[in-house]
Design a protein around this motif. Sequence first.
Motif, PDB file in Angstrom:
ATOM      1  N   SER A  14       5.369  -3.941   6.476  1.00  0.00           N
ATOM      2  CA  SER A  14       5.286  -3.716   4.891  1.00  0.00           C
ATOM      3  C   SER A  14       4.076  -4.391   4.331  1.00  0.00           C
ATOM      4  CB  SER A  14       6.474  -4.526   4.512  1.00  0.00           C
ATOM      5  OG  SER A  14       7.684  -3.938   4.793  1.00  0.00           O
ATOM      6  N   ALA A  15       3.860  -3.777   3.168  1.00  0.00           N
ATOM      7  CA  ALA A  15       2.490  -4.409   2.599  1.00  0.00           C
ATOM      8  C   ALA A  15       2.761  -4.789   0.936  1.00  0.00           C
ATOM      9  CB  ALA A  15       1.330  -3.594   2.567  1.00  0.00           C
ATOM     10  N   GLY A  16       2.048  -5.548   0.498  1.00  0.00           N
ATOM     11  CA  GLY A  16       2.373  -5.669  -0.899  1.00  0.00           C
ATOM     12  C   GLY A  16       1.667  -4.744  -1.743  1.00  0.00           C
ATOM     13  N   CYS A  17       1.184  -5.055  -3.049  1.00  0.00           N
ATOM     14  CA  CYS A  17       0.539  -3.920  -3.514  1.00  0.00           C
ATOM     15  C   CYS A  17      -0.679  -3.541  -2.997  1.00  0.00           C
ATOM     16  CB  CYS A  17       0.418  -4.483  -4.967  1.00  0.00           C
ATOM     17  SG  CYS A  17      -0.122  -3.020  -6.147  1.00  0.00           S
ATOM     18  N   LEU A  18      -0.607  -2.216  -2.848  1.00  0.00           N
ATOM     19  CA  LEU A  18      -1.819  -1.713  -2.345  1.00  0.00           C
ATOM     20  C   LEU A  18      -2.734  -0.773  -3.456  1.00  0.00           C
ATOM     21  CD1 LEU A  18      -0.737   0.101   0.913  1.00  0.00           C
ATOM     22  CD2 LEU A  18      -1.717  -1.891   0.807  1.00  0.00           C
ATOM     23  N   GLU A  19      -2.492  -1.252  -4.752  1.00  0.00           N
ATOM     24  CA  GLU A  19      -2.978  -0.503  -5.756  1.00  0.00           C
ATOM     25  C   GLU A  19      -3.293   0.904  -5.756  1.00  0.00           C
ATOM     26  OE1 GLU A  19      -4.307  -2.077  -8.553  1.00  0.00           O
ATOM     27  OE2 GLU A  19      -3.761  -4.165  -7.657  1.00  0.00           O
ATOM     28  N   ARG A  20      -2.271   1.603  -5.407  1.00  0.00           N
ATOM     29  CA  ARG A  20      -2.013   3.065  -5.535  1.00  0.00           C
ATOM     30  C   ARG A  20      -0.722   3.334  -5.795  1.00  0.00           C
ATOM     31  NH1 ARG A  20      -6.308   5.855  -2.427  1.00  0.00           N
ATOM     32  NH2 ARG A  20      -6.227   7.196  -4.093  1.00  0.00           N
ATOM     33  N   ILE A  52      -5.949  -4.615  18.882  1.00  0.00           N
ATOM     34  CA  ILE A  52      -4.566  -4.895  19.550  1.00  0.00           C
ATOM     35  C   ILE A  52      -3.803  -3.688  19.230  1.00  0.00           C
ATOM     36  CG2 ILE A  52      -2.843  -6.230  18.775  1.00  0.00           C
ATOM     37  CD1 ILE A  52      -5.096  -8.460  17.755  1.00  0.00           C
ATOM     38  N   TYR A  53      -3.937  -2.981  18.127  1.00  0.00           N
ATOM     39  CA  TYR A  53      -2.925  -1.796  17.984  1.00  0.00           C
ATOM     40  C   TYR A  53      -3.800  -0.466  17.881  1.00  0.00           C
ATOM     41  CZ  TYR A  53       0.020  -5.477  16.371  1.00  0.00           C
ATOM     42  OH  TYR A  53       0.970  -6.824  16.256  1.00  0.00           O
ATOM     43  N   SER A  54      -3.594   0.309  18.443  1.00  0.00           N
ATOM     44  CA  SER A  54      -4.104   1.770  18.386  1.00  0.00           C
ATOM     45  C   SER A  54      -4.109   2.383  16.888  1.00  0.00           C
ATOM     46  CB  SER A  54      -3.688   2.610  19.191  1.00  0.00           C
ATOM     47  OG  SER A  54      -2.339   3.274  19.053  1.00  0.00           O
ATOM     48  N   SER A  55      -2.976   1.969  16.572  1.00  0.00           N
ATOM     49  CA  SER A  55      -2.800   2.569  14.753  1.00  0.00           C
ATOM     50  C   SER A  55      -1.845   1.154  14.381  1.00  0.00           C
ATOM     51  CB  SER A  55      -1.649   3.847  14.613  1.00  0.00           C
ATOM     52  OG  SER A  55      -2.608   4.795  14.983  1.00  0.00           O
ATOM     53  N   HIS A  56      -2.321   0.918  12.902  1.00  0.00           N
ATOM     54  CA  HIS A  56      -1.742  -0.277  12.202  1.00  0.00           C
ATOM     55  C   HIS A  56      -1.362   0.329  10.957  1.00  0.00           C
ATOM     56  CE1 HIS A  56      -1.525  -4.742  11.732  1.00  0.00           C
ATOM     57  NE2 HIS A  56      -0.367  -4.247  11.086  1.00  0.00           N
ATOM     58  N   VAL A  57      -0.092   0.531  10.430  1.00  0.00           N
ATOM     59  CA  VAL A  57       0.332   1.241   9.454  1.00  0.00           C
ATOM     60  C   VAL A  57       0.885   0.279   8.375  1.00  0.00           C
ATOM     61  CG1 VAL A  57       1.772   2.949   8.312  1.00  0.00           C
ATOM     62  CG2 VAL A  57       1.133   3.271  10.701  1.00  0.00           C
ATOM     63  N   PHE A  58       0.167   0.152   7.128  1.00  0.00           N
ATOM     64  CA  PHE A  58       0.749  -0.842   6.095  1.00  0.00           C
ATOM     65  C   PHE A  58       1.338   0.145   5.163  1.00  0.00           C
ATOM     66  CE2 PHE A  58      -2.684  -2.775   8.136  1.00  0.00           C
ATOM     67  CZ  PHE A  58      -1.996  -4.219   8.279  1.00  0.00           C
ATOM     68  N   CYS A  59       2.773   0.174   4.618  1.00  0.00           N
ATOM     69  CA  CYS A  59       3.309   0.712   3.778  1.00  0.00           C
ATOM     70  C   CYS A  59       3.551  -0.086   2.655  1.00  0.00           C
ATOM     71  CB  CYS A  59       4.806   1.293   4.047  1.00  0.00           C
ATOM     72  SG  CYS A  59       4.769   2.124   5.845  1.00  0.00           S
ATOM     73  N   CYS A  60       3.314   0.242   1.484  1.00  0.00           N
ATOM     74  CA  CYS A  60       3.595  -0.557   0.159  1.00  0.00           C
ATOM     75  C   CYS A  60       4.868  -0.380   0.023  1.00  0.00           C
ATOM     76  CB  CYS A  60       2.662   0.082  -0.928  1.00  0.00           C
ATOM     77  SG  CYS A  60       2.927  -0.898  -2.397  1.00  0.00           S
ATOM     78  N   LYS A  81      13.048   1.915   2.232  1.00  0.00           N
ATOM     79  CA  LYS A  81      13.829   2.672   3.027  1.00  0.00           C
ATOM     80  C   LYS A  81      13.110   3.618   4.117  1.00  0.00           C
ATOM     81  CE  LYS A  81      17.545   5.839   2.846  1.00  0.00           C
ATOM     82  NZ  LYS A  81      18.408   6.835   2.013  1.00  0.00           N
ATOM     83  N   LEU A  82      12.068   4.250   3.444  1.00  0.00           N
ATOM     84  CA  LEU A  82      11.236   4.911   4.188  1.00  0.00           C
ATOM     85  C   LEU A  82      10.342   4.286   5.130  1.00  0.00           C
ATOM     86  CD1 LEU A  82      10.149   7.541   1.392  1.00  0.00           C
ATOM     87  CD2 LEU A  82      11.551   8.243   3.603  1.00  0.00           C
ATOM     88  N   ARG A  83       9.988   3.022   4.796  1.00  0.00           N
ATOM     89  CA  ARG A  83       9.107   2.184   5.870  1.00  0.00           C
ATOM     90  C   ARG A  83      10.238   1.813   6.821  1.00  0.00           C
ATOM     91  NH1 ARG A  83       9.088  -2.758   8.506  1.00  0.00           N
ATOM     92  NH2 ARG A  83      10.806  -2.871   7.436  1.00  0.00           N
ATOM     93  N   ASN A  84      11.400   1.406   6.571  1.00  0.00           N
ATOM     94  CA  ASN A  84      12.525   0.882   7.575  1.00  0.00           C
ATOM     95  C   ASN A  84      12.689   2.284   8.619  1.00  0.00           C
ATOM     96  OD1 ASN A  84      12.546  -1.479   6.696  1.00  0.00           O
ATOM     97  ND2 ASN A  84      14.593  -1.061   5.498  1.00  0.00           N
ATOM     98  N   TYR A  85      12.845   3.627   8.164  1.00  0.00           N
ATOM     99  CA  TYR A  85      12.954   4.767   8.885  1.00  0.00           C
ATOM    100  C   TYR A  85      11.525   4.813   9.673  1.00  0.00           C
ATOM    101  CZ  TYR A  85      12.990   9.577  10.448  1.00  0.00           C
ATOM    102  OH  TYR A  85      12.661  10.667  11.190  1.00  0.00           O
ATOM    103  N   MET A  86      10.288   4.606   9.101  1.00  0.00           N
ATOM    104  CA  MET A  86       9.167   4.881   9.964  1.00  0.00           C
ATOM    105  C   MET A  86       9.169   3.810  11.143  1.00  0.00           C
ATOM    106  SD  MET A  86       5.135   4.838   8.715  1.00  0.00           S
ATOM    107  CE  MET A  86       4.329   6.335   9.052  1.00  0.00           C
ATOM    108  N   LYS A  87       9.395   2.677  10.838  1.00  0.00           N
ATOM    109  CA  LYS A  87       9.548   1.444  11.710  1.00  0.00           C
ATOM    110  C   LYS A  87      10.496   1.924  12.947  1.00  0.00           C
ATOM    111  CE  LYS A  87       9.606  -3.575  12.382  1.00  0.00           C
ATOM    112  NZ  LYS A  87       8.341  -3.449  12.927  1.00  0.00           N
TER     113      LYS A  87
END
Length: 123
Positions: A57-63, A7-15, A35-41
């Motif tokens: 946006s993603a919840g905790c990615l454990e990193r 569906i997407y060529s790239s799917h980016v998940f930002c914690c 703020k940086l995720r909003n900029y990326m979008k």
Amino acid sequence: MSDPELIYSSHVFCCTNLRPEGAKRGSCAAKGSEKLRNYMKARAKELGLEPKVRINSAGCLERCELGPALVIYPEGVWYTFTSQEDIDEILQTHVIDGGRVERLMLMPDQTEPRSEARSVAPA
């Protein structure tokens, strides 16, 4: 049966997870990830990457101790980012050109932030 078309060529998940202040592992949100995720979008939209590229946006990615953190699928490549310049570099080099931003990549066994990833001051 083969896999369906992506569906997407790239799917980016930002914690954008926020832990309580003083949490041992910290949190990506406390490091400016929202703020940086909003900029990326917004930047992905400006570059005309939609609708084939999705920034979520993603919840905790454990990193979180390495973050802010994001992961890009379908490749499953992880990055840390601290500035708009980092976001621009990830979008251009990884998402558009298909390369990798090695200085920002997070490795599976990594437990400490890479000092060179912090070479660009936060925006």
